[in-house]
Design a protein around this motif. Structure first.
Motif, short mmCIF file in Angstrom:
data_model
loop_
_atom_site.label_atom_id
_atom_site.label_comp_id
_atom_site.label_asym_id
_atom_site.label_seq_id
_atom_site.Cartn_x
_atom_site.Cartn_y
_atom_site.Cartn_z
N GLU A 134 38.07 45.63 37.76
CA GLU A 134 37.87 46.98 38.29
C GLU A 134 37.49 46.95 39.76
O GLU A 134 37.83 47.86 40.52
CB GLU A 134 36.79 47.70 37.48
N THR A 135 36.75 45.93 40.17
CA THR A 135 36.23 45.87 41.55
C THR A 135 36.99 44.84 42.39
O THR A 135 36.45 44.33 43.36
CB THR A 135 34.74 45.53 41.53
N GLU A 158 34.81 43.99 34.63
CA GLU A 158 34.18 44.51 35.85
C GLU A 158 34.83 43.91 37.09
O GLU A 158 35.06 44.60 38.09
CB GLU A 158 32.68 44.18 35.83
#
Length: 800
Positions: free
Chosen positions: A284-285, A281
């Motif tokens: 991805e961010t 995560e």
């Protein structure tokens, strides 16, 4: 032609406090560890600890790498054997491939490929003390990220820039908090030379280079060593060498095989590493604003120059500190100037960082606010900053307790000014008749009346208003404009009387509004100017600006050295808040109206403008930068490489000049003695330059052909020998063009050789403007390193 091939192998300690492939801590188990994973025994599967994994994957993403999905655990067969008490598992995980970083060295952008990133256990490092070399196992077992580049570097300076950019990027990622990032970066360099276009058969490995400066020096020294061997018909043997800083040379450490890259074998029956959802995560961010994008945003958002933005964004904590101060009311330009000129230096002197300093952004903004409201002046601001850092007190309290706050009530000051004017009618009469000297006496009386607390600039402004005078100072630097024609027809240097007569001829309707004080700085022809004359001019201008009485300054100057004096004044006074106009004439008074018309135009310009530096010649207003004297006559001067004239911007000074004439003279003479301007021509012998180096010349301004080319063909006329000597003597080469155009070292093999040898292309700037920048930087800089930085940060960005 030999081509250099350089690759870096960089180790980055992640300092997690937990071992790389298990949950053992150093405090609990020491380097040996008590679990089977530490000892490489048993059936337990290794598992990359999550702290190290998050840090490693963040760095992998920031270096534009392709993430390896589910990487297998491997054993690094090249890891050296350690003593039993420091046993390692020798495990390795390849996390990323095919990454890159773009670097810029001497205005040339280069794409550096990153072959792979691996996380491993640190195996310790070599330490050197005197003649002894030992292994330090203090960090053995720590998580260590190994970054390997392709052989895309050509010179040591590129490697140093890459490491500096990597340091900055790691700092912005905040993955190694609490310690200087450069202290956890170690580097090996793989260096080879080969005849172009052949590939090298093997590399020499430079081991354990533990400072960026050592990396640059070691690589360049090794390149020189290999070149000398090859030129004499020898063979460079593959080996490991270490850097000896004391002797400034590389020394043989151990022999190596031709191909000696690490070898890996996968662990059998051990599942690959799978990043957890938290790591995936985060990847991805990923939204960290890295140094270069932040620098560009800071320039755009706050209107800073490139040098200012580079300084602010060099450290994340500094950039955060700057932007927080702006949020709290500091103006961008003032905040940047104070940070670069005083605040960061005080932080370093007192061993603070922007994070730990008692001068918080709130307190810094408070001081800037008091300064903008004229409650304190710049000298008190400096004392307040130092007091806050040393005593950890609120700046408002410090100013109040010590009685440092200035009197800024305009009504109160106006009443005191009126009283002093009434008490001194003779001095007032002299001022209104055109004598400016009593203004200093009146100002002193007013300051005494207020106990020295009245804001000086407000006092001077109100005094000028009540006396109904504004002053344009006219300074004479000699030249034809104030000269006279001798009986034999030769132009001789003039004197103050000629200049005064010339001024009064053209007063016209300005006489009731303007009073002039003519100050004889020098009685000379401009070709006779020496550093002490510039020092007299600079300090006189500084005094007039500091007095607060100057609405404008006109400098009567000759034509011969005007292209040097004009940019020198620009680099020092471009944003001084007082217009400075240089007036030059091709003919002496009495032979034509040119001198009188030029003075009239210059005086009117000094009255109309608010700030900046201007050149008036033959009815034209020219920029002080890139001013070229091309021919005798009314069209003799022209600005090169400039679509729109530049008159004001950011000077190299941050604040007012704080040096007397003697000090400025010494600084300028030292700079002039250490420099030489040379126009490159066919047949220029290299040993001419080396002879100058033997005489102490260390700064060369080379006028090259076209866009920056010069002879590098082997022989006595090749500049290569001079540059090689320059490296040993730490000389600097600043390169301009003999023609109008941009020097960027692109397009020719010879210009690339110049770039590789460390020459600095000065872009669109002319030789005279670059020399003037060097002289100004020599006055301002506190060290040679700071002077070099000021030279390389040439701004405005482009004059075209």
């Amino acid at each position: 032609m030999l081509k250099s091939y350089i690759a870096l192998e960089v180790r980055i300690l992640l300092l997690t406090g937990v071992k790389t492939f298990c949950n053992c801590t150093y405090q609990d188990n020491g380097m040996l560890g008590s679990c089977p994973i530490c000892r490489g025994e048993g059936t337990l599967s290794p598992q990359l600890n999550q702290i190290a994994a998050r840090k490693a994957y963040t760095i992998t993403k920031a270096l534009n790498c392709t993430i390896v999905k589910n990487p297998p655990y491997e054993k690094n067969l090249s890891t050296p054997e350690l003593p039993p008490e420091y046993s390692l598992s020798r495990l390795s995980l390849k996390l990323g491939t095919d990454g890159f970083m773009d670097i810029v060295f001497h205005r040339r952008r280069k794409h550096i490929r990153i072959a792979e990133l691996r996380i491993e256990e640190d195996a310790g490092r070599l330490t050197h003390s005197g003649k002894e070399t030992r292994m330090d196992y203090t960090t053995a077992g720590m998580p260590s990220l190994r970054l390997r580049t392709e052989a895309d570097f050509e010179i040591g300076e590129e490697a140093e820039v890459f490491l500096s950019d990597l340091r900055r990027r790691l700092q912005y990622l905040e993955v190694i908090p609490g310690v200087p990032v450069e202290s956890v970066i170690r580097c090996n360099a793989h260096v080879a030379l080969a005849p172009y276009p052949e590939e090298p058969e093997g590399y020499v490995k430079l081991r354990n280079l533990n400072s960026f400066n050592f990396v640059r020096k070691a690589i360049n020294t090794e390149l020189n060593r290999q070149e000398e061997i090859l030129e004499h018909g020898g063979t460079v043997l593959p080996e490991s060498r270490i850097w000896n800083e004391t002797k400034n040379t590389t020394e043989s450490f151990q022999k190596r095989k031709l191909e000696n890259r690490p070898k890996f074998t996968p662990l059998e029956k051990v599942p690959p590493f799978t990043p957890g959802p938290e790591i995936l995560e985060a990847l991805e961010t990923f939204t960290v604003e890295l140094p270069e994008p932040r620098r560009n945003r800071v320039m755009s958002q706050y209107g800073l120059t490139l040098p200012q933005a580079e300084f602010i964004c060099d450290e994340k904590s500094r950039a955060d500190y700057f932007e927080k101060t702006i949020e709290l009311g500091g103006t961008p330009r003032e905040t940047a100037q104070w940070l670069s000129s005083f605040v960061i230096k005080e932080f370093k002197r007192l061993q603070f960082t922007p994070i730990t300093a008692p001068l918080t952004p709130v307190r810094f903004a408070s001081i800037l606010k008091m300064l903008s409201e004229r409650r304190i002046h710049s000298g008190i601001a400096k004392q307040t900053i130092t007091a806050v850092l040393e005593e950890n007190k609120d700046p408002e309290l410090i100013v109040k307790e010590r009685g440092w706050e200035q009197l800024t009530d305009e009504k109160v000051i106006s009443e005191i000014v009126h009283k002093i004017i009434e008490e001194n009618p003779l001095e007032v009469k002299r001022v209104r008749e055109g004598d400016a000297r009593p203004i200093r006496f009146l100002t002193g009386r007013i300051m005494r009346e207020t106990g020295g607390l009245a804001e000086p600039n407000m006092v001077k402004q109100i005094l000028r208003e009540q006396l109904s005078v504004s002053l344009v100072y006219v300074l004479s630097m000699g030249g034809a404009i104030s000269g006279r024609i001798a009986e034999d027809g030769m132009v001789e240097s003039g004197d103050e009387r000629i200049l005064k007569e010339l001024i009064h001829q053209r007063m016209n309707n300005l006489e009731s509004k303007i009073r002039f004080e003519s100050i004889q700085v020098g009685r000379l022809l401009s070709e006779e100017i020496i550093p002490s004359d510039w020092a007299a001019l600079i300090t006189t201008i500084t005094e007039r600006i500091n007095s607060g009485t100057a609405n404008g300054i006109v400098v009567a100057h000759g034509t011969d050295t005007l292209p040097y004096t004009a940019p020198l004044l620009y680099w020092l006074f471009a944003d001084a808040g007082v217009p400075i106009v240089l007036a030059a004439s091709s003919t002496a008074p009495g032979t034509s109206n040119e001198a009188a018309e030029t003075m009239e135009m210059a005086i009117n310009l000094a009255v109309q403008e608010k700030t900046g530096v201007y050149v008036v010649h033959s009815g034209r207003v020219l920029s002080p930068l890139n001013l070229k004297f091309e021919r005798i006559g009314s069209d003799g001067f022209r600005n090169w490489n400039m679509q729109k004239a530049i008159h004001y911007g950011s000077s190299l000074l941050t604040g007012l000049l704080e040096a007397d004439q003697y000090v400025v003279t010494q600084l300028l003479e030292e700079a002039a003695n250490a420099m030489c301007v040379i126009r490159i021509y066919p047949g220029l012998r290299s040993d001419y330059l080396t002879a100058l180096m033997d005489q102490g010349v260390r700064y060369f301004f080379l006028e090259l052909y076209d866009t920056g080319t010069a002879g590098f063909r082997e022989g006595p006329y090749s500049l290569k020998r001079a540059f090689a000597m320059g490296r040993k003597k730490q000389a600097r080469f600043y390169c301009t063009s003999q023609q109008e155009g941009l020097v960027d070292f692109s397009g020719y093999s010879t210009s690339k050789e110049l770039w590789k040898e460390g020459a600095v292309p000065m872009g669109v700037y002319t030789t005279e403007t670059v020399v003037a920048r060097f002289l100004a930087a020599s006055i301002i800089a506190d060290s040679e390193q700071e002077r070099d930085e000021l030279m390389e940060r040439a701004g405005p960005e482009s004059l075209q």
